[in-house]
Design a protein around this motif. Structure first.
Motif, PDB file in Angstrom:
ATOM      1  N   GLU A 146       0.704  -1.101  -0.037  1.00  0.00           N
ATOM      2  CA  GLU A 146      -0.085   0.095  -0.016  1.00  0.00           C
ATOM      3  C   GLU A 146       1.009   1.164   0.216  1.00  0.00           C
ATOM      4  O   GLU A 146       0.384   2.255  -0.350  1.00  0.00           O
ATOM      5  N   ASN A 185       1.995   2.101  -3.730  1.00  0.00           N
ATOM      6  CA  ASN A 185       0.702   2.490  -4.749  1.00  0.00           C
ATOM      7  C   ASN A 185       0.965   3.888  -4.675  1.00  0.00           C
ATOM      8  O   ASN A 185       0.085   4.523  -3.864  1.00  0.00           O
ATOM      9  N   GLY A 211      -3.012   5.421  -6.096  1.00  0.00           N
ATOM     10  CA  GLY A 211      -4.463   5.348  -5.563  1.00  0.00           C
ATOM     11  C   GLY A 211      -4.889   4.070  -5.857  1.00  0.00           C
ATOM     12  O   GLY A 211      -4.666   3.332  -6.808  1.00  0.00           O
ATOM     13  N   LYS A 212      -6.364   3.637  -5.491  1.00  0.00           N
ATOM     14  CA  LYS A 212      -7.037   2.785  -5.858  1.00  0.00           C
ATOM     15  C   LYS A 212      -7.632   2.859  -7.208  1.00  0.00           C
ATOM     16  O   LYS A 212      -7.887   4.008  -7.568  1.00  0.00           O
ATOM     17  N   PRO A 213      -7.596   1.958  -8.245  1.00  0.00           N
ATOM     18  CA  PRO A 213      -8.428   1.956  -9.586  1.00  0.00           C
ATOM     19  C   PRO A 213      -9.765   2.227  -9.360  1.00  0.00           C
ATOM     20  O   PRO A 213     -10.264   1.823  -8.481  1.00  0.00           O
ATOM     21  N   PRO A 214     -10.241   3.037 -10.354  1.00  0.00           N
ATOM     22  CA  PRO A 214     -11.526   3.337 -10.242  1.00  0.00           C
ATOM     23  C   PRO A 214     -12.565   2.010 -10.522  1.00  0.00           C
ATOM     24  O   PRO A 214     -12.023   1.068 -11.136  1.00  0.00           O
ATOM     25  N   VAL A 215     -13.677   2.073  -9.716  1.00  0.00           N
ATOM     26  CA  VAL A 215     -14.420   0.772 -10.030  1.00  0.00           C
ATOM     27  C   VAL A 215     -15.611   1.122 -11.024  1.00  0.00           C
ATOM     28  O   VAL A 215     -16.229   2.316 -10.838  1.00  0.00           O
TER      29      VAL A 215
END
Length: 97
Positions: free
Chosen positions: A82, A85, A88-92
């Motif tokens: 984490e 990264n 950031g988180k990939p878009p859902v």
């Protein structure tokens, strides 16, 4: 946490190969630096004082340091996935199910 012995050997081996390439150029001298003549058919950049035993020793020590740092991080969790990264988180995406 406990790491399997095969993982230890494999990771140390990877660190050893990396370390060998890092330490290989240190201390090597070319014929021009030693004041020697280059024989016909030999590369001008070929070292005259290549000592593989010294490279193996240096690479082993450096790999041990790298592995010790890796294992300490593995046990203590200083740097996690984490932390690496950066995007950031990939878009859902809405798949319409």
């Amino acid at each position: 946490m406990h790491m399997q012995w095969f993982s230890i050997v494999a990771i140390y081996g990877l660190f050893w190969v990396l370390s060998a390439f890092l330490v290989m150029p240190f201390g090597l001298r070319t014929p021009h630096e030693e004041g020697e003549t280059v024989e016909k058919g030999h590369a001008d950049s070929a070292p005259v004082n290549f000592r593989p035993g010294k490279i193996v020793l240096r690479a082993s020590l450096l790999a041990a340091v790298f592995f010790a740092l890796y294992y300490a991080n593995y046990v203590n969790g200083w740097i996690t996935l984490e932390d690496l990264n950066f995007f950031g988180k990939p878009p859902v995406e809405d798949l319409g199910y």
